[in-house]
Design a protein around this motif. Structure first.
Motif, PDB file in Angstrom:
ATOM      1  N   LYS A   2       0.848  -1.183   0.000  1.00  0.00           N
ATOM      2  CA  LYS A   2       0.000   0.000   0.000  1.00  0.00           C
ATOM      3  C   LYS A   2       0.881   1.230   0.000  1.00  0.00           C
ATOM      4  O   LYS A   2       1.770   1.370   0.813  1.00  0.00           O
ATOM      5  N   ARG A   6      -2.407   8.298  -2.632  1.00  0.00           N
ATOM      6  CA  ARG A   6      -3.015   7.802  -3.861  1.00  0.00           C
ATOM      7  C   ARG A   6      -3.653   8.964  -4.590  1.00  0.00           C
ATOM      8  O   ARG A   6      -3.873  10.034  -4.018  1.00  0.00           O
ATOM      9  N   ALA A 357      -4.192  11.106   1.211  1.00  0.00           N
ATOM     10  CA  ALA A 357      -3.353  10.256   2.043  1.00  0.00           C
ATOM     11  C   ALA A 357      -4.099   8.959   2.295  1.00  0.00           C
ATOM     12  O   ALA A 357      -5.322   8.950   2.467  1.00  0.00           O
ATOM     13  N   ASN A 358      -3.395   7.867   2.263  1.00  0.00           N
ATOM     14  CA  ASN A 358      -3.991   6.584   2.614  1.00  0.00           C
ATOM     15  C   ASN A 358      -3.847   6.375   4.113  1.00  0.00           C
ATOM     16  O   ASN A 358      -2.741   6.261   4.619  1.00  0.00           O
ATOM     17  N   ARG A 359      -4.971   6.312   4.792  1.00  0.00           N
ATOM     18  CA  ARG A 359      -4.877   6.031   6.225  1.00  0.00           C
ATOM     19  C   ARG A 359      -5.406   4.638   6.484  1.00  0.00           C
ATOM     20  O   ARG A 359      -6.340   4.188   5.828  1.00  0.00           O
ATOM     21  N   ARG A 360      -4.841   3.992   7.428  1.00  0.00           N
ATOM     22  CA  ARG A 360      -5.284   2.629   7.726  1.00  0.00           C
ATOM     23  C   ARG A 360      -6.581   2.677   8.510  1.00  0.00           C
ATOM     24  O   ARG A 360      -6.800   3.541   9.337  1.00  0.00           O
TER      25      ARG A 360
ATOM     26  N   ASN C  73     -11.219   5.235   3.672  1.00  0.00           N
ATOM     27  CA  ASN C  73     -10.527   6.066   2.685  1.00  0.00           C
ATOM     28  C   ASN C  73     -10.514   5.449   1.304  1.00  0.00           C
ATOM     29  O   ASN C  73     -10.151   6.088   0.333  1.00  0.00           O
ATOM     30  N   ASP C  77     -10.458  -0.307   2.279  1.00  0.00           N
ATOM     31  CA  ASP C  77     -10.750  -0.155   3.702  1.00  0.00           C
ATOM     32  C   ASP C  77     -12.101  -0.763   4.016  1.00  0.00           C
ATOM     33  O   ASP C  77     -12.281  -1.458   5.029  1.00  0.00           O
TER      34      ASP C  77
END
Lengths: 367, 420, 503
Positions: A2, A6, A357-360, C73, C77
């Motif tokens: 990941k 993105r 931003a890719n956040r978990r 997101n 997810d």
């Protein structure tokens, strides 16, 4: 794996981005360039000042930039016209050569005719040769669905060999029979030489005005005419074009011919306004056709913007020669120019997409 | 510099010293960049060695002011382009990159030699990769705006631009290599490489077992045609049945194309390669990969091509540049035409590679002395062209004009000059 | 059936420029139920499901899954949280096998997949839920119904406990629909949750446990299906009651005069296979002729050949005795053939172009002088048609792709009807539209026929054909296999002939 960021496609493109992004890109380019310059021990401020000074400040710099810009404006238009319909014509280079061949031939043949007649004839000959050469790509694409990227690129090589043949490998009509030491093109008649016009000390080549007229004409053609409407529909959806009874094949051929005619006109300008002969080597070294693609891309395929961008690139090119020297290798100049172009194109992406931003996600109820 | 041969010293510098009274250049970098003479050392077999010839002529003897050339139609007044104060600023405009391993590099080595020789009196700069076209005028104008008062051009395609700018700046000195146009402040300089091409051909002819040689040439123009013919005559002088396949590349500088062509010729079975008018040494790369002998061009590349290196025509622009710049400093510069040769150090035969036998070495060295004394004399009859027509009867030599417009290929050349 | 809350959406707000797509929507969905989301186009169903699957982030409100607040997101997810979406338009790689497509995009799939293990797991899942499909088959070999099963398997394979199906029956035959419903029931029986997005009232009635109706971006009510009726739901959805009955109208006497004559036409499909074999049909003035059949039996090619978009290999077409040139759309347009294609956004319209340009797509040639477009005329035509056909658009310069489905269709219809055609080919004209829009489209078709236009209605929706057509032709494998009058037509007979059963 990941990635931390993105790209998300923008549903709509806010208007302010159209001017904000290019501005931000420019600033980013200058900062990146400054890092490279500092790393190589140069003072970024001095370098930028010199780029500005030698590319754009003053009458001499502007006169020079317009010279370099003129062929780029034509090849930029050549690319823009075709790209607007989704036809990736990489052949501006070869089409420009062919236009130069045609225009030089006419310029030599019409020795003794009034200047106006010769200039118009050279323009027409250049456009015709460029158009016919590009039409080959068009016919192959329209009738046999051949990939135009490949055919137009291959035809560049053929044009380049043909050009060498005319000047170096034969005693053709275009070769100067009295050229000493090295083979060279036969100079066109004195009266076939195109004018420069001086405004406030800036020498503007006649061909630059022709480029502006061509840009306006293309703009009107694409915005206001039936042909432009049809090109737009084909670009949007070929199926819808077929549905509406638009003749896709002939439009493809026509658009490529128009694209080639513009490059060919650039070739005529090169002969008439700048070199006054068919230059077998110099044309190939200049690479106007390929740079034109960059110009069109930066101008977002808008014909009027293409002319403006051509002047910017022309200035940047000239400034590049002013910059380099024993302590400033041409490779570094190229890197700097590349950086500016790269960030400009990267900025283009930000108009269409946004970075997220890719956040978990911590919660999950997966079975 | 990489071509340095330790413990040997240098003819050109001596020549320069003799010619212009320049002394105290012992540590000069340019000295190491030219072939060291054998001096007291005797040449040994299978060792790379330099030519023993020492040029003693004055390059200025080969320079003629325009006013003394009847058909030039140009006056040659003294042009004072030295600055009132500060160093003389001189600039070179190159068509290729300074590290091309050939043409442009030899010019830049000349520039560095000038800087070394004249020290603080001059300040040199250059522009590289300048495309022939409208940008040339702009580039030269920029250089003048930066305070340069001597401008050197090294590509034929720059000539019109130089004439244009020279007319606009009568107080700036212009020096142009490989051109022919004249102006009161525009000089032309070049030299007769056919003599050294002939000598390199001798080495190539001796190195060929099959007598089938191949030659990569740029364009079928008189200068290059002279090279093809001289090289062929040289090869035939030691290997009478030798034939030379000539390939016109139609480019001055395209390393990838050059290498491809060389590889194709090697694949066809030609066992020695030569070249002329090509700015890069990539033909040598192909020869090195295939392990076949190669005679280069432009400069001494013996250090980089070890086992396959024969020898080559090698230009020494500084032989001309140093005295000319000194003239500017002295306020005596006039425009004219220069055509250098072996005798004044403008041209040398590069280091002989280890493939050149003692016998061949001796033969070439002897011929070198003859050609230095009589430039162009390798073109002395009987000479027939490769169509079977007699070109020169026994004992007849070409005039300078005939040399300059040569447009036939000698017998033994496998190839043709495109329709003329 | 559990009663535990699977998803709790509270006060969801999502705004787009000029539109509030979701306006404080509350939604509770339990584990173990089929929960239908019903609403017109533009009611906010898609936005809500896009928020649930991580494509959009809400401007306000919260989403809880099994009692825990989440923020997504990306679709990944959402998938990690157990929510999977089966889109209306499949996202499959046609040259890959079923098993490869199922594992494609798996975050931790290794470079070399364990084909056997995947196949075994796919087999197990498909047996468990009745999703019959061969794991080693390639996608292009599969029917649309089978491809949909692959999409469902993909989501199940990733361990989704909540499945969102967007208009899943739109592409299915009646038999396939019945099978899908069995699968959905099997999944909820195991405690999974299905969110079923649809316009089709009887399907919602047949499969769901509860129904949430959205209108204008708001939740207008959640009801237990068993305690509701088709009529109740329809009135909730459109805010008024809607009648579905066979349109009663007088077939004009002049219907006997043939306006469109198609004789023995044959044609190939895009891959060069035979699509039409000697098809002959006629349409009379003011007549509506319905073509029934399962998708992919040549209907699309038939429409394309008649409208000049596809060349025929043999046969002839004439309008009032005048021949239409093969494969020349302009000739068809000139002869008065209007065409409402199935693929509205990419065939019927140039979707990035403005409403105005699309309204002029067929008559721009007449609105020009010296080949220069008369923009004023085009603008005037646009203003007029937007008004007359009640097209909801921010302006005539808005690209049609930004309009809702119903309004997209209105643009198309406005253009085709306003050209005063003699013949109208309408392919699936109501597919994907909401009840209100469906009603409008049907009214327009009937109105056109009343005005003497010969209408050829191609649809997979048998109800639609039965309620509108005067005469029904059934297509199967590129041929017309049956012809019946619509009045009192036997559904079973049509269903059988559509399925290739010879009578």
């Amino acid at each position: 794996m990941k990635s931390p960021i993105r790209l998300e496609r923008r549903l709509e493109q806010p208007k302010w981005l159209n001017w904000a992004i290019p501005l931000i890109s420019l600033v980013a380019a200058l900062i990146l360039g400054a890092i490279v310059l500092l790393a190589t021990g140069k003072n970024p401020w001095d370098v930028y000042f010199r780029i500005f000074e030698r590319g754009f400040a003053g009458t001499r710099a502007l006169s020079g930039s317009l010279k370099t810009a003129t062929p780029l404006a034509f090849t930029g238009l050549c690319a823009a016209v075709a790209f607007r319909m989704g036809l990736i014509n990489i052949g501006g280079e070869g089409q420009l050569y062919m236009g130069a061949v045609g225009a030089a031939g006419v310029g030599i043949a019409l020795d003794g005719q009034p200047t106006g007649v010769v200039v118009v004839a050279m323009c027409l000959a250049g456009m015709l040769c460029g158009a016919l050469y590009a039409a080959i790509v068009g016919v192959l694409r329209a009738k046999f669905n051949t990939n135009e990227i490949i055919t137009s690129l291959m035809l560049n090589y053929i044009a380049s060999i043909f050009l060498s043949y005319l000047i170096y490998n034969s005693t053709s009509y275009w070769r100067d029979p009295v050229s000493k030491n090295f083979p060279a093109g036969k100079p066109i008649a004195d009266r076939a030489e195109w004018n420069f016009f001086e405004f406030a000390g800036i020498k503007i080549p006649l061909a630059f005005f022709i480029a502006i007229i061509a840009a306006v004409a293309v703009s009107v053609l694409y915005k206001r005419t039936r042909f432009g409407f049809e090109v737009g529909v084909i670009a949007d959806s070929p199926k819808a074009a077929r549905y509406a009874g638009i003749r896709t094949s002939s439009t493809i051929i026509l658009v490529l011919a128009l694209s080639g005619a513009l490059a060919g006109l650039g070739g005529a300008a090169d002969v008439g306004n700048f070199r006054q002969l068919l230059d077998g080597k110099g044309l190939q070294m200049s690479g106007y056709g390929y740079t034109g693609i960059v110009v069109a891309a930066l101008a977002r395929l808008n014909p009027i913007t293409t002319v403006v961008v051509a002047v910017l690139i022309g200035g940047l090119t000239n400034a590049g020669f002013a910059l380099q020297g024993p302590d400033f290798p041409s490779g570094l100049v190229g890197t700097l120019q590349g950086l500016i172009l790269f960030t400009a194109v990267a900025g283009e992406i930000l108009i269409k997409y946004r970075i997220k931003a890719n956040r978990r996600v911590t919660t999950a109820v997966a079975a | 510099m990489k071509r340095m041969t330790k413990g040997k010293f240098v003819p050109v510098l001596l020549t320069a010293a003799l010619g212009f009274g320049l002394v105290a250049c012992g540590g000069d970098d340019s000295s190491t960049s030219t072939e060291a003479p054998a001096g007291s050392e005797a040449p040994e077999g299978s060792e790379a060695r330099a030519s023993a010839y020492m040029a003693t002529g004055d390059p200025m003897d080969n320079f003629t002011p325009w006013a003394d050339i009847p058909d030039s139609g140009t006056e040659s007044p003294v042009v004072d382009c030295a600055p009132e104060e500060g160093p003389l600023k001189a600039a070179w405009v190159y068509v290729g990159p300074t590290n091309d391993g050939g043409w442009t590099q030899t010019h830049d080595e000349g520039r560095l030699a000038v800087q070394e020789a004249l020290g603080d009196a001059v300040e040199t700069t250059y522009k590289e990769n300048v495309p022939e076209g409208p940008q040339v005028v702009q580039t030269v104008e920029d250089l003048i705006a930066d305070g340069n008062t001597v401008i050197f051009g090294t590509s034929f395609g720059f000539q019109d631009a130089f004439v244009e700018v020279a007319a606009a700046h009568p107080d700036v000195c212009f020096e142009f290599a490989t051109g022919y146009l004249s102006a009161p402040n525009l000089s032309q300089f070049y030299g007769g490489a056919e003599d050294t091409d002939y000598l390199a051909g001798m080495a190539a002819g001796a190195a060929s077992a099959t007598g089938k040689l191949a030659y990569l040439a740029s364009f079928p123009i008189p200068e290059v045609v002279r090279g093809v013919n001289a090289w062929t005559l040289g090869a035939q002088s030691v290997n009478p049945d030798a034939t030379v396949k000539v390939v016109w590349l139609n480019t001055w500088f395209n390393p990838a194309e050059e290498r491809k062509a060389a590889e194709a010729l090697i694949a066809e079975g030609y066992d020695v390669l030569g070249m002329k008018g090509i700015d890069s040494p990539s033909t040598g790369d192909a020869a090195l990969a295939a392990g076949i002998p190669w005679a280069g061009y432009n400069r001494d590349n013996s250090a980089n091509y070890g086992d396959v290196w024969l020898t080559a025509t090698s230009y020494h622009w500084e032989a001309y540049l140093i005295p000319r710049l000194q003239q500017i400093l002295d306020g005596t510069w006039t425009a004219g035409n220069y055509y250098g040769n072996l005798s004044d150090g403008f041209l040398t035969l590069a280091t002989y590679g280890s493939l050149v036998s003692d016998e061949t070495y001796a033969t070439i060295e002897a011929r070198l002395v003859e050609l230095a004394a009589a430039p162009g004399s390798e073109f002395t009859g009987p000479i027939t062209d490769n169509q079977g027509n007699e070109v020169l009867a026994d004992g007849v030599a070409h005039t300078f004009g005939e040399l300059m417009s040569m447009s036939y290929l000698v017998a033994g050349v496998d190839g043709e000059i495109p329709a003329s | 059936m559990g009663l535990e809350t699977a998803i709790k959406m509270t006060g969801i707000v999502k705004k787009f420029p000029g539109v509030i797509a979701n306006d404080h929507v509350n939604l509770d969905i339990n584990f173990g139920e089929v929960h239908a989301l019903l609403g017109e186009n533009g009611a906010g169903k898609s936005t809500l499901s896009n928020i649930l699957t991580g494509l959009y982030r809400p401007d306000d409100g919260s989403v809880e899954i099994a009692g825990t607040k989440v923020e997504f997101n990306s679709p990944r997810d959402a998938l990690n949280a157990g929510i999977g979406m089966v889109h209306q338009h499949f996202r499959l790689v046609s040259t890959f096998t079923v098993a490869e497509n199922v594992v494609l995009g798996e975050s931790d799939s290794s470079l070399f997949m364990d084909q056997k293990a995947v196949a075994a797991r796919v087999k197990e899942l498909s047996d468990r839920y009745g999703l019959a499909v061969d794991p080693s088959a390639r996608i292009w070999q599969l029917s649309v119904g089978e491809q949909q099963r692959v999409e469902i398997l993909k989501v199940l394979y990733r361990g989704a406990r909540v499945l969102i199906l967007d208009e899943p029956t739109a592409v299915l035959t009646p038999i396939e629909t019945t099978e899908l419903f069995k699968t959905l029931r099997a999944m909820v029986a195991e405690g999974r949750t299905v969110i079923f997005i649809s316009h089709k009232l009887d399907e919602v009635m047949a499969v769901s446990d509860r129904v949430t109706v959205l209108r204008g971006g708001r939740n207008v009510g959640t009801v237990n299906t068993r305690e509701s009726s088709t009529r109740d739901l329809a009135s909730l959805m459109v805010g008024r009651s809607v009648e579905f009955t066979r349109v009663q109208r007088e077939v004009p006497a002049e219907a006997r005069s043939i306006i469109l004559n198609v004789t023995d036409i044959s044609a190939r499909d895009d891959r060069g296979g035979i699509a039409l074999q000697s098809v002959s049909l006629t349409v009379g003035r003011g007549e509506i002729v319905g073509i029934a059949g399962v998708a992919g039996n040549g209907q699309r090619e038939l429409a394309e050949v008649i409208s000049g978009m596809r060349a025929m290999t043999s046969g002839s077409i004439s309008v009032q005795g005048e021949k239409v040139q093969s494969g020349k759309a302009r000739s068809a347009i000139a002869k008065g053939i209007a065409h409402v294609p199935e693929d509205r956004l990419h065939t019927g319209l140039a979707s990035s172009h403005s409403v105005e340009d699309n309204l002029a797509l067929k008559n721009y040639r007449t609105m020009s002088r010296f080949r220069i477009l008369k923009r004023k005329s085009i603008r005037a035509q646009s203003t007029d048609l937007i008004e007359r056909y009640d097209i909801k658009t921010p302006g005539s310069q808005t690209p049609v792709r930004l309009l809702s489905g119903g309004n997209v269709q209105k643009v198309l219809l406005a253009r085709e009807f306003s050209a005063l055609p003699k013949v109208l080919i309408a392919a699936s004209p109501t597919r994907g539209l909401d009840v209100g829009a469906i009603e409008t489209v049907r009214e327009r078709l009937v109105q056109a026929a009343d005005n003497g236009v010969g209408v050829l209605l191609i649809s997979e929706d048998l109800d639609e054909i039965m309620s509108l057509a005067d005469r029904i032709l059934v297509m199967y494998e590129g041929r017309i296999v049956d012809e019946v009058p619509a009045e009192g037509a036997d559904r079973e007979r049509i269903g059988l002939t559509m399925g290739g059963i010879k009578l």
